[in-house]
Design a protein around this motif. Structure first.
Motif, PDB file in Angstrom:
ATOM      1  N   ARG A 111       0.840  -1.027  -0.113  1.00  0.00           N
ATOM      2  CA  ARG A 111       0.175   0.067  -0.154  1.00  0.00           C
ATOM      3  C   ARG A 111       0.889   1.152   0.007  1.00  0.00           C
ATOM      4  O   ARG A 111       0.411   2.277  -0.618  1.00  0.00           O
ATOM      5  CB  ARG A 111      -0.952  -0.045   1.121  1.00  0.00           C
ATOM      6  CG  ARG A 111      -2.056  -1.078   1.165  1.00  0.00           C
ATOM      7  CD  ARG A 111      -3.109  -1.149   2.161  1.00  0.00           C
ATOM      8  NE  ARG A 111      -3.843  -2.215   2.122  1.00  0.00           N
ATOM      9  CZ  ARG A 111      -4.808  -2.764   2.987  1.00  0.00           C
ATOM     10  NH1 ARG A 111      -4.891  -2.083   4.046  1.00  0.00           N
ATOM     11  NH2 ARG A 111      -5.459  -3.777   2.576  1.00  0.00           N
ATOM     12  N   ASP A 129       1.831   1.555  -3.608  1.00  0.00           N
ATOM     13  CA  ASP A 129       0.611   2.234  -4.369  1.00  0.00           C
ATOM     14  C   ASP A 129       0.421   3.488  -4.129  1.00  0.00           C
ATOM     15  O   ASP A 129       0.209   4.189  -5.119  1.00  0.00           O
ATOM     16  CB  ASP A 129      -0.706   1.210  -4.051  1.00  0.00           C
ATOM     17  CG  ASP A 129      -1.524   0.909  -5.026  1.00  0.00           C
ATOM     18  OD1 ASP A 129      -2.960   0.875  -4.594  1.00  0.00           O
ATOM     19  OD2 ASP A 129      -1.286   1.257  -6.074  1.00  0.00           O
ATOM     20  N   ARG A 130       0.407   4.112  -2.897  1.00  0.00           N
ATOM     21  CA  ARG A 130       0.374   5.196  -2.469  1.00  0.00           C
ATOM     22  C   ARG A 130       1.429   6.240  -3.274  1.00  0.00           C
ATOM     23  O   ARG A 130       0.960   7.341  -3.600  1.00  0.00           O
ATOM     24  CB  ARG A 130       0.196   5.559  -0.855  1.00  0.00           C
ATOM     25  CG  ARG A 130      -0.491   6.749  -0.345  1.00  0.00           C
ATOM     26  CD  ARG A 130      -0.947   6.317   1.034  1.00  0.00           C
ATOM     27  NE  ARG A 130       0.112   6.012   1.783  1.00  0.00           N
ATOM     28  CZ  ARG A 130       0.334   4.813   2.629  1.00  0.00           C
ATOM     29  NH1 ARG A 130      -0.806   3.976   2.817  1.00  0.00           N
ATOM     30  NH2 ARG A 130       1.144   4.583   3.432  1.00  0.00           N
ATOM     31  N   GLU A 136       0.677   6.649  -6.870  1.00  0.00           N
ATOM     32  CA  GLU A 136      -0.622   7.413  -7.182  1.00  0.00           C
ATOM     33  C   GLU A 136      -0.300   8.918  -6.895  1.00  0.00           C
ATOM     34  O   GLU A 136      -0.536   9.741  -7.513  1.00  0.00           O
ATOM     35  CB  GLU A 136      -1.767   7.103  -6.212  1.00  0.00           C
ATOM     36  CG  GLU A 136      -3.018   7.900  -6.426  1.00  0.00           C
ATOM     37  CD  GLU A 136      -4.130   7.461  -5.439  1.00  0.00           C
ATOM     38  OE1 GLU A 136      -3.868   6.344  -4.922  1.00  0.00           O
ATOM     39  OE2 GLU A 136      -5.063   8.475  -5.238  1.00  0.00           O
ATOM     40  N   ARG A 137       0.498   9.018  -6.025  1.00  0.00           N
ATOM     41  CA  ARG A 137       0.793  10.804  -5.247  1.00  0.00           C
ATOM     42  C   ARG A 137       1.710  11.313  -6.430  1.00  0.00           C
ATOM     43  O   ARG A 137       1.983  12.549  -6.753  1.00  0.00           O
ATOM     44  CB  ARG A 137       1.416  10.739  -4.138  1.00  0.00           C
ATOM     45  CG  ARG A 137       0.266  10.585  -3.033  1.00  0.00           C
ATOM     46  CD  ARG A 137       0.797  10.363  -1.479  1.00  0.00           C
ATOM     47  NE  ARG A 137      -0.470  10.305  -0.632  1.00  0.00           N
ATOM     48  CZ  ARG A 137      -0.337  10.333   0.607  1.00  0.00           C
ATOM     49  NH1 ARG A 137       0.891   9.970   1.148  1.00  0.00           N
ATOM     50  NH2 ARG A 137      -1.425  10.031   1.301  1.00  0.00           N
ATOM     51  N   GLY A 190       1.849  10.446  -9.605  1.00  0.00           N
ATOM     52  CA  GLY A 190       1.508  10.283 -10.898  1.00  0.00           C
ATOM     53  C   GLY A 190       2.058   9.339 -11.852  1.00  0.00           C
ATOM     54  O   GLY A 190       2.226   9.478 -13.188  1.00  0.00           O
ATOM     55  N   ARG A 203       3.488   5.470 -13.189  1.00  0.00           N
ATOM     56  CA  ARG A 203       2.844   4.260 -14.017  1.00  0.00           C
ATOM     57  C   ARG A 203       3.252   3.164 -13.090  1.00  0.00           C
ATOM     58  O   ARG A 203       4.088   3.043 -12.394  1.00  0.00           O
ATOM     59  CB  ARG A 203       3.308   3.970 -15.329  1.00  0.00           C
ATOM     60  CG  ARG A 203       2.936   4.940 -16.427  1.00  0.00           C
ATOM     61  CD  ARG A 203       3.391   4.517 -17.682  1.00  0.00           C
ATOM     62  NE  ARG A 203       4.979   4.071 -17.669  1.00  0.00           N
ATOM     63  CZ  ARG A 203       5.640   3.789 -18.567  1.00  0.00           C
ATOM     64  NH1 ARG A 203       5.043   3.259 -19.647  1.00  0.00           N
ATOM     65  NH2 ARG A 203       6.858   3.449 -18.316  1.00  0.00           N
ATOM     66  N   CYS A 252       5.947  -0.651 -10.064  1.00  0.00           N
ATOM     67  CA  CYS A 252       6.185   0.483 -10.452  1.00  0.00           C
ATOM     68  C   CYS A 252       6.838   0.335 -11.770  1.00  0.00           C
ATOM     69  O   CYS A 252       7.801  -0.275 -12.066  1.00  0.00           O
ATOM     70  CB  CYS A 252       6.603   1.600  -9.527  1.00  0.00           C
ATOM     71  SG  CYS A 252       6.839   3.260 -10.320  1.00  0.00           S
TER      72      CYS A 252
END
Lengths: 165, 510
Positions: free
Chosen positions: B151, B154-155, B158-159, B161, B163, B305
């Motif tokens: 997680r 994943d976070r 996302e933060r 931006g 891939r 990632c």
């Protein structure tokens, strides 16, 4: 200058080599105390090497105090012969050569804790790849013994296996 | 028919078979299963032991020496990179983290264009990949299956931006205990040991564990079997086992298969054996969090990632990132320093998250055999790959900070502790031999396939260019690094090669 006949020269070289070797053996073998029942049970290490490993382990794991010699001996005995040879050579280096490079004229096992740390730090950050690799090997031996124990797990908040065997 | 134990076989023994397979991992297991299904008499030789789920006790000190080659101490000849490989029935599929990724299409195209590989394009392999993924129950991991370590990644993705996404795996009935790398006591891995070897046994294959292949028997132009040693529990040789077979299939891993070929004095006019070894080496970076992460719990790797991963030829973005948490011994050995400083980090163990960056390496190493018959891995990380790993370290640090880390530890010597993302830009270079722990879990190459004997050890069908009846069906086939975990591709290529073997056996039996 007087020249020695070749045969006498070779004999002289051989004799001084024997004397130097005997001297080293005496230095290496002297002043170490290990209980006979422990020394007699060793599979891969000599008594003095065992004591060097114990001293190194004492600094790697400080402030914890556990004796890593037996587990290290068992682990080393199962390694391929080349790795075993490399580790025992490195132990010799740690004990007799590394301290000298830092101006300490006593062997590693006779140094203070602070001086031992200095020696180990110099090995860890040495520019010579083999010395760094040797340090990592001894460090791994110490940490493997410490962190395989349940009592060590509770100190770091690790639950351990989810099954019982 | 159960697995036979070489440790119970002293003296000399000779077996007759249609095909003898060396190794029981992804490649060997698939070959054994597929060839046994054709009715061929199959013998599998596995150097390591047979370990069932009840023997997986989830303890690092017990399982690492049992499941891994050279007790998990194998490394390159300069000791700079640890090289991990499996050694038991099931090979590396017993201790891997079950990641299932196909070979990128660009890599398969490159093999065809640059390395004269035929019959292994994306369209050629599509039906094979589908069958493998179906039989091994490959599915995408769900968000609910992400542990805290994943997680964080994943976070971070996302933060920033960047891939990335969820990975696929081959588990069924997983309890998410988090001990995949030490073997699964819940028998959840749908791997060679669980799925393929039992199917091969049910069809009459003979599988012998504790049996180390020593030499391929041949006359310079035709293989005729394998000479092996049976081993005691401590690895000492106790007996001799000869398997006579007109077809020999090598599946002992990139290192093992290459070494066996080198030991067997096979004709090698273009000196191909052992060359072109790629290690896909990786580094790990740790982040310290205020909250408990407990990264040892749950499925170890479920997110990737791919921001810096691009497979076009000559790409300067060759970094694959995923999570990399280890149990206490693995973590302690990786962390730099010793004494009180090291202890302070270990006391924060539950609050640590860790990522790994692996480079899709261009460096080409070599497998050799020493005078006493041991495998030697010569590999010096090239400048281009070193720069990619520097990028990997910085990317992992950015992801950890974006994922909420308070501090980031780069386990270089001396250690680097970064207190903010700004510190990443001022970082010195850290990738140097023995200057930071490097690990390879995906050795590839060494007996590459291709139609040009000057550039490949075996044909595109996996058969040795000079010795008929000798086939290869493991990761040593790859002419380049794959850049992603190779297990599914090894299963697939093994199936492809096995079809050729089966056709040959069918033809020779009339």
């Amino acid at each position: 200058m007087r020249k020695l006949p070749r045969r006498r020269l070779l004999l002289a070289i051989a004799a001084s080599g024997l004397l130097a070797g005997a001297g080293m053996a005496l230095i290496r073998a002297s002043g170490y105390r290990l209980a006979p029942e422990v020394a007699g049970s060793l599979k891969a290490l000599r008594a003095w090497q065992y004591l060097v490993i114990e001293a190194v382990g004492g600094r790697i794991l400080a402030p914890e105090r556990i004796a890593i010699g037996r587990h290290a001996d068992e682990t080393i005995s199962k390694l391929p012969v080349e790795e075993r040879r490399d580790i025992t050579r490195f132990i010799t280096y740690v004990e007799h050569v590394a301290p000298i490079s830092l101006g300490h004229f006593r062997r590693f096992t006779a140094l203070s804790a602070a001086a031992q740390d200095q020696v180990l730090q110099s090995l860890e950050s040495s520019s010579i790849d083999q010395l760094r690799a040797g340090f990592q090997a001894l460090k791994a031996l110490a940490l493997m013994d410490f962190y395989r124990r349940r009592e060590s797990w509770s100190k770091i908040g690790y639950d351990g296996p989810v099954i019982w065997n | 028919m159960p697995v036979e134990h070489g440790r119970a076989q002293r003296g000399s023994r000779v077996l007759e078979a249609d095909v003898v397979i060396v190794g029981s991992g992804a490649g060997g297991g698939m070959a054994a299963r597929d060839l046994a299904f054709t009715g061929a008499r199959v013998v599998v030789l596995e150097e390591g032991p047979w370990l069932g789920p009840t023997q997986m006790n989830q303890r690092e000190d017990a399982m690492l020496p049992l499941l891994y080659q050279e007790q998990a101490a194998r490394s390159t000849s300069d000791r700079a990179i640890r090289v991990l490989g499996g050694r038991s029935i099931g090979g590396s599929t017993v201790h891997n983290t079950n990641l299932c990724k196909r070979a990128p299409a660009e890599i398969l195209d490159l093999w065809a264009r640059r390395f004269a590989v035929s019959g292994a394009s994306s369209s050629d392999l599509e039906p094979i990949y589908q069958s493998v993924e179906r039989e091994l129950s490959v599915v995408e991991l769900t968000i609910e299956e992400q542990n805290q370590n994943n997680r964080v990644l994943d976070r971070g993705i996302e933060r920033l931006g960047w891939r990335g996404g969820r990975l696929k795996h081959n588990r069924v009935g997983c309890t998410q205990s988090g001990f995949c790398e030490l073997g699964c006591p819940f028998d959840a891995k749908q791997n060679s040991a669980k799925v393929l070897i039992p199917q091969a046994l049910a069809r009459g294959a003979l599988v012998v564990c504790d049996a180390r292949a020593d030499r391929i028997i041949h006359d310079g132009s035709q293989a005729s079997g394998v000479s092996a040693s049976t081993l005691a529990a401590d690895g000492t040789r106790i007996g001799e086992l000869t398997v006579r077979a007109r077809t020999v299939v090598l599946a002992g891993s990139a290192i093992g298969s290459s070494a066996l070929v080198l030991k067997s004095a096979l004709p090698d006019p273009y000196t191909r054996a052992g060359r072109g070894l790629h290690l896909h080496p990786g580094i790990a970076v740790a982040g310290l969090f205020d909250q408990r992460i407990e990264g040892w719990k749950g499925i170890p790797q479920s997110v990737e990632c791919t921001e810096h991963l691009e497979f076009s030829e000559g790409s300067e973005r060759r970094i694959w990132i995923t999570t990399a948490f280890a149990h206490p011994i693995g973590t302690a050995v990786m962390l730099p320093g010793f004494g009180a400083t090291h202890r302070q980090w270990m006391l924060r163990y539950p609050q640590i998250a860790a990522l790994t960056a692996m480079v899709h390496d261009e460096t080409s190493g070599r497998v050799r055999v020493t005078s006493n018959g041991r495998s030697q891995i010569d590999y010096q990380l090239g400048d281009s790959d070193r720069k990619q790993l520097e990028l990997g370290v910085r990317s992992c640090a950015k992801l950890l900070f974006a994922g909420g880390a308070r501090r980031v530890l780069v386990p270089s010597i001396p250690a680097l502790v970064l207190d903010s993302p700004r510190a990443i830009e001022q970082m010195p270079a850290v990738i140097r031999p023995h200057g930071i722990p490097l690990t390879s879990v995906h050795p590839m190459g060494g007996l590459s396939f291709g139609d040009d004997p000057r550039r490949a050890a075996v044909t595109s069908s996996g058969e040795h260019h000079q010795v008929r009846g000798l086939f290869v069906c493991d990761g040593s086939l790859f002419p380049t690094s794959l850049g992603v975990p190779p297990q599914i591709s090894i299963y697939a290529l093994s199936r492809k090669v096995s079809r050729v073997v089966a056709a040959r056996l069918g033809a020779s039996s009339g």
